[in-house]
Design a protein around this motif. Sequence first.
Motif, mmCIF file in Angstrom:
data_model
loop_
_atom_site.group_PDB
_atom_site.id
_atom_site.type_symbol
_atom_site.label_atom_id
_atom_site.label_comp_id
_atom_site.label_asym_id
_atom_site.label_seq_id
_atom_site.Cartn_x
_atom_site.Cartn_y
_atom_site.Cartn_z
ATOM 1 N N THR A 43 0.828 -1.206 0.000
ATOM 2 C CA THR A 43 0.000 0.000 0.000
ATOM 3 C C THR A 43 0.865 1.259 0.000
ATOM 4 O OG1 THR A 43 -1.856 -1.115 1.056
ATOM 5 C CG2 THR A 43 -1.744 1.270 1.337
ATOM 6 N N GLN A 83 -7.060 0.852 -0.231
ATOM 7 C CA GLN A 83 -7.486 -0.290 0.590
ATOM 8 C C GLN A 83 -8.424 0.171 1.696
ATOM 9 O OE1 GLN A 83 -4.070 -2.136 2.302
ATOM 10 N NE2 GLN A 83 -5.200 -3.830 3.193
ATOM 11 N N ASP A 154 -5.929 -1.184 -4.960
ATOM 12 C CA ASP A 154 -5.318 -1.815 -3.785
ATOM 13 C C ASP A 154 -6.334 -2.758 -3.161
ATOM 14 O OD1 ASP A 154 -3.750 -2.520 -1.660
ATOM 15 O OD2 ASP A 154 -3.432 -0.487 -0.924
ATOM 16 N N GLU A 155 -6.210 -4.010 -3.469
ATOM 17 C CA GLU A 155 -7.129 -5.070 -3.044
ATOM 18 C C GLU A 155 -8.485 -4.893 -3.718
ATOM 19 O OE1 GLU A 155 -6.832 -6.437 0.897
ATOM 20 O OE2 GLU A 155 -4.673 -6.201 0.930
HETATM 21 MG MG LIG Z 1 -2.048 -2.821 2.049
#
Ligand SMILES: [Mg+2]
Length: 237
Positions: A43, A83, A154-155
């Motif tokens: 991240t 995220q 991010d994810e």
């Molecule tokens: Mg992360």
Amino acid sequence: MTVIEIENLRKSYHDRPAVDGLSLRVERGEIFGIAGANGAGKTTVVECAAGLRPYDDGTVRVLGLDPRTDRRRLLQRVGVQLQEAALPDALRVGEAFRMYASLYQHPLDWRALMDEWGLTEKRRVGFASLSGGWKQRLFVALALIGDPEVVFLDELTTALDPLARRSTWDRVRKLRERGVTVVLVTHFLEEAEALCDRVAIIDRGRVVTAGSPQALIAEAGTDSLDSAYLTLTGRGL
Ligand SMILES: [Mg+2]
Ligand SMILES: Nc1ncnc2c1ncn2[C@@H]1O[C@H](COP(=O)(O)OP(=O)(O)OP(=O)(O)O)[C@@H](O)[C@H]1O
């Protein structure tokens, strides 16, 4: 054409290195995966590259721009799904789309985007009343509203149900078809294998290995990226 160049990136929090001399390059139109353990620095790398976090040392260029000095221009050309993101509780889905669209010089048609992501039926629902998966879909869709050339996800699908995950993969592939470059942080190696042209495995703030899913599988001598990841990281890479 290289669209993301990161050389020797360093970022510490309270004197503890989170990113520790990381280098990577992403080419135009790639889906580039970043995998690695919790706390590996994924991240932080995304935030530094997207102009959202200052870094201590190293060189970062995204679309030829320096996120530290060209932040405003960069933010017009990249999209970011973080995220951990939140919106005001009472802000409705439709209002969020309209608000985000107003931030960009050349936004997509936000109503069409809302429709494409299945969010039209939720347009009057306040942010706090959305389930986790719907919040996640909303943030992915909002990352695309500025018609970005590079998207950081991010994810992408952590909270999504299996069907929503597959349709999200299809939409990400469509982005690639349009020449959009996608950086995808994921813990699902099956997702990385299905979607990514190349994957970097990050550990303690450095890239330990990177290559196509097939190359990593061959390097590990396994039959899936999932087991390749376990083998490669288990070897103490
Ligand atoms: Mg992360
Ligand atoms: N804002 C912050 N303040 C202090 N430390 C931080 C902060 N953000 C991250 N860290 C620390 O930096 C390191 C890297 O964190 P980062 O969030 O980049 O990892 P990650 O690879 O994204 O992990 P995850 O898979 O859990 O999302 C961790 O040790 C984390 O505790």
